[in-house]
Design an enzyme around this catalytic site. Structure first.
Site, PDB file in Angstrom:
ATOM      1  CG  ASP B  10      -2.016   0.959   1.202  1.00 29.35           C
ATOM      2  OD1 ASP B  10      -2.149   1.640   0.163  1.00 29.35           O
ATOM      3  OD2 ASP B  10      -2.769   1.047   2.189  1.00 29.35           O
ATOM      4  CG  ASP B 105      -3.321   3.799  -3.625  1.00 28.29           C
ATOM      5  OD1 ASP B 105      -4.188   3.010  -4.061  1.00 28.29           O
ATOM      6  OD2 ASP B 105      -3.531   4.588  -2.695  1.00 28.29           O
ATOM      7  CD  GLU B 106      -5.481  -0.787  -1.175  1.00 24.72           C
ATOM      8  OE1 GLU B 106      -5.953  -1.725  -0.530  1.00 24.72           O
ATOM      9  OE2 GLU B 106      -6.146   0.217  -1.499  1.00 24.72           O
TER      10      GLU B 106
END
Lengths: 384, 359
Positions: B10, B105-106
């Site tokens: 993350d 983003d993850e």
């Protein structure tokens, strides 16, 4: 209150005023319909008011005891529409004892409905000294029909949810727009019409919620008068004709200066048979509906042909070609198919004309002969 | 027993960190990426400096500026975020092809059988974070464990710029002591409901039978039953493609006033905007979901010609749909907005824009 009336008139008039009963009443009494029975005139009047739209109608009845009362609109109308043909006896009984428990007696049986006092029911707006103008029902109906569909149904768009009406000495101008299309209808008043005398030369302009005018249009459809009276003040419009009254709040805010949106000159023009165009669009719309409602028009001036096409990705595609009179260079332009159909449905001439400049500038649809209507539609821009 | 090795990576305050990296003037300052407060936008990401003021993502920009008056608003540059996201994904691909991106983003990574034959998932997480920092100058946090649920919870434990391992042996105890509100997938309202049932931690949740949980929470009940036992058999799915993106809210108290309903709907639209932004997606079909106090469900949907990804446009259509529903009979328990017919507003597929009149 005690009266006898026919099931059919009570039912008809209830369904008229019901349109003004609030679906989200701010006060319980606004979910009710006001009944006023007059012994002297032997008339019953019904009123409903949602604080924006008010409708009042009256009809003859055998009034044995006059009075005022409000009854739950939905309940009353649901019962009355299902009652058999014939006379209905409506009896409030003695107010103190019954607490507004009103009895409806008909051939098939008896129903009791709990009402509320008339005191709390707000009066429909009255206009003391606004201008009064007589309008031709025919012109009004045509103007409403030609523009109402283009008003915005988005409550957040305020003034665009209304129809802009300009009353001038020589006629009326109606306009409605939702920001993507604009419809303007002009109707001419016959000579010596009262409008000519009453309206001053600068004209009178107001913006009235389209919802109220939709109800007005329906009511006008079902009556035989040729003239109705309209009055305005700063905040209200009141339309009335024998036995009927419709009041509406006016929308504040500056209505867009729409005249400046209509281009003065065009480099392309298309004339087509309206029915042919509309029925082709209806078929195209079956597929366009599946995706994004977009129809592409390809103008071919060499072959004097118009091609309609739809490409609903992953669903299917369609294409129709038909003859048209085309001037100007070839052009591909896309529209929301519903916007085109809306306009073609209300234009009542055999042929329509569409004028355009580019694929990203307004197109203007107008009838060939007949009524004076300008329907401007913004295209859909396709970027690939 | 053979355990899987799952890593959840993350990025820390991703969009905001990219902006701070690229613009020295933003470094050390409270910034948010998202719509400006005068346009009813929402916060898509907040820097850690901004978070100190209570600013967080999906918050209306207007609220954010109230909490932090000197907050800097930065217009999102999604093309940059997507490019960075691809760089990061290439780093992941050095280790495994089992990558399931959840957003730009993850991502989840299954490194059980990794390309480099590294036995320790902790090392891999360490190396990946180092490579991300070295190659993009951005920091990431990682959670390492035996399934997606645990890995996801773990990545939040040492944030920012840290990692956390939940070993198979520690898993049961970890979940037992975990407060219910920190379970991923249990929202505020469910958490509240569980607390009313006397369930405050994983251990409390474990006391309930699967049948009881299913009876109360439907399909999700079975999931709660399993995660209370640190079980999550969902595979890391590299081909997962979302068909819809949405947000919904169950109200603490059923609503009936139009003003309250429209305010909630506007807030939900802002959340949807933030979620769409996180996936760089836009939709063309909007579905409004209304659950009444008696649990009856109504939906309305509309397909439009233009891509929807901004909160005001989403809210406008949702409100229009809400206005078309008869709300006079029942109070409203839940409102939700879902966008489907998804795509990317700047992909190569032709995009359509209904032009508007300039009044």
């Amino acid at each position: 209150m005690k009266l006898v009336c026919s099931q059919s008139s009570l039912s008809t008039h209830l369904s008229l005023v019901n349109r003004a009963v609030s679906s989200r009443p701010s006060h319980p009494v606004l979910a009710n319909v006001l009944l006023v029975a007059d012994e002297a005139t032997q008339q019953v009047s019904l009123s409903a008011f949602d604080m924006s739209l008010g409708i009042q109608t009256s009809f003859p009845a055998r009034v044995e005891e006059g009075g005022k009362l409000t009854l739950p609109a939905k309940l009353l109308s649901d019962i009355v529409t299902r009652l058999p043909d014939g006379d209905i006896l409506l009896d409030e009984g003695s107010e103190q004892e019954t607490n507004y428990l009103t009895t409806l007696t008909c051939a098939s049986g008896r129903y009791q409905v709990r009402g509320m006092g008339a005191e709390e029911f707000p009066e429909l707006p009255q206009i003391e000294d606004g201008e009064a103008v007589d309008l031709s029902v025919d012109a009004l109906s045509k103007g409403l029909q030609g523009t109402l569909f283009a008003a915005s149904s988005d409550e957040t768009k305020q003034v665009l949810t209304g129809l802009h009406l300009i009353i001038q000495a020589d006629g009326l101008e109606f306009a409605a727009t939702d920001g993507h299309r604009l419809s303007v209808v002009q109707t001419a008043e016959e000579e010596e019409s009262p409008a000519k005398k009453d309206a001053d030369s600068s004209g009178l302009s107001v913006t009235i919620p389209a919802r109220a005018l939709q109800e007005l249009a329906k009511m006008l459809d079902r009556q035989a008068e040729t003239k109705i009276q309209v009055q305005f003040d700063e905040t209200q419009a009141v339309f009335q004709w024998p036995d009927h009254r419709l009041t509406s709040r006016l929308l504040d805010g500056q209505y867009p200066n729409y005249q400046q949106l209509v281009p003065r000159q065009f480099v392309r023009q298309l004339t087509v048979e309206r029915r042919l165009f509309l029925s082709a669009l209806e078929r195209i719309a079956v597929l366009a509906d599946q995706k994004n409602n977009i129809v592409k028009l390809s103008l071919n001036s060499t072959d004097q042909e118009l091609t309609l096409s739809v490409d609903a990705q992953d669903v299917g595609s369609g294409r129709e070609v038909f003859p048209a009179q085309i001037t100007g260079e070839d052009l591909d332009i896309a529209f929301n198919v519903k916007y085109l159909m809306d306009g073609l449905k209300v234009l009542n001439t055999a042929e329509v004309q569409i004028q355009m400049n580019t694929a990203t500038s307004p197109a203007v649809m107008s009838p060939v002969g007949g009524m004076k209507m300008t329907y401007l539609v913004m295209p859909v821009q396709i970027r690939s | 027993m053979n355990y899987r090795k799952i890593i959840h990576i993350d990025m820390d305050a991703f969009y905001a960190s990219v902006e701070q990296r690229d613009n020295p003037a933003y470094q050390g300052k409270p910034i948010v990426v998202g719509g400006s407060p005068d346009k009813r936008g929402a916060v898509a990401a907040a820097s850690y400096e901004a978070r100190k003021y209570g600013v967080h993502s999906a918050m209306p920009s207007r609220t954010a500026i109230q909490k932090c008056p000197h907050l800097i608003f930065v217009k999102p540059r999604f093309e940059v975020y997507r490019a960075v996201s691809e760089e990061i994904r290439e780093i992941f691909a050095r280790y495994t092809d089992l990558i399931e991106p959840l957003a730009l983003d993850e991502a989840y990574l299954d490194v059980t059988a990794n390309k480099l034959g590294i036995p320790s998932a902790t090392w891999i997480a360490q190396e990946i974070r180092a490579a991300i920092y070295h190659e993009t100058h951005l920091t990431a946090s990682a959670g390492i464990s035996i399934n997606k649920f645990l890995a996801k919870v773990a990545s939040g434990m040492n944030k920012p710029n840290g990692q956390f391992l939940i070993t198979p042996a520690a898993a049961t105890e970890f979940v037992e002591t975990l407060p219910i509100a920190r379970f991923h997938g249990i929202g505020q309202v469910t958490a509240h409901k569980l607390q009313q049932m006397g369930i405050f931690t994983g251990a409390d949740l474990k006391q309930w039978s699967e049948a009881e949980l299913v009876q109360r929470f439907g399909k999700m009940g079975a999931h709660y039953y399993r995660i209370a036992r640190a079980e999550d058999h969902r595979p890391v799915n590299p081909n997962r493609e979302r068909k819809s993106i949405g947000a919904e809210k169950t109200f603490e108290v059923d609503l009936e006033e139009w003003d309250a309903l429209s305010a909630e709907l506007t807030a939900i639209a802002q959340k949807v905007e933030a979620r769409l932004a996180a996936r760089q997606a836009a939709g063309r079909t909007l579905t409004l979901k209304v659950r009444y106090a008696n649990f009856q469900l109504t939906t309305r949907c509309r397909t439009v010609a233009t891509w929807l990804w901004q909160a005001p446009a989403i809210a406008a259509i949702a409100l229009e749909l809400l206005a078309s529903i008869d709300l006079s009979q029942q109070k409203v328990r839940l409102l939700g907005i879902t966008l489907s017919n998804l795509g990317s507003p700047n992909s190569t597929e032709p995009s359509y824009q209904q032009l508007t009149l300039e009044f």
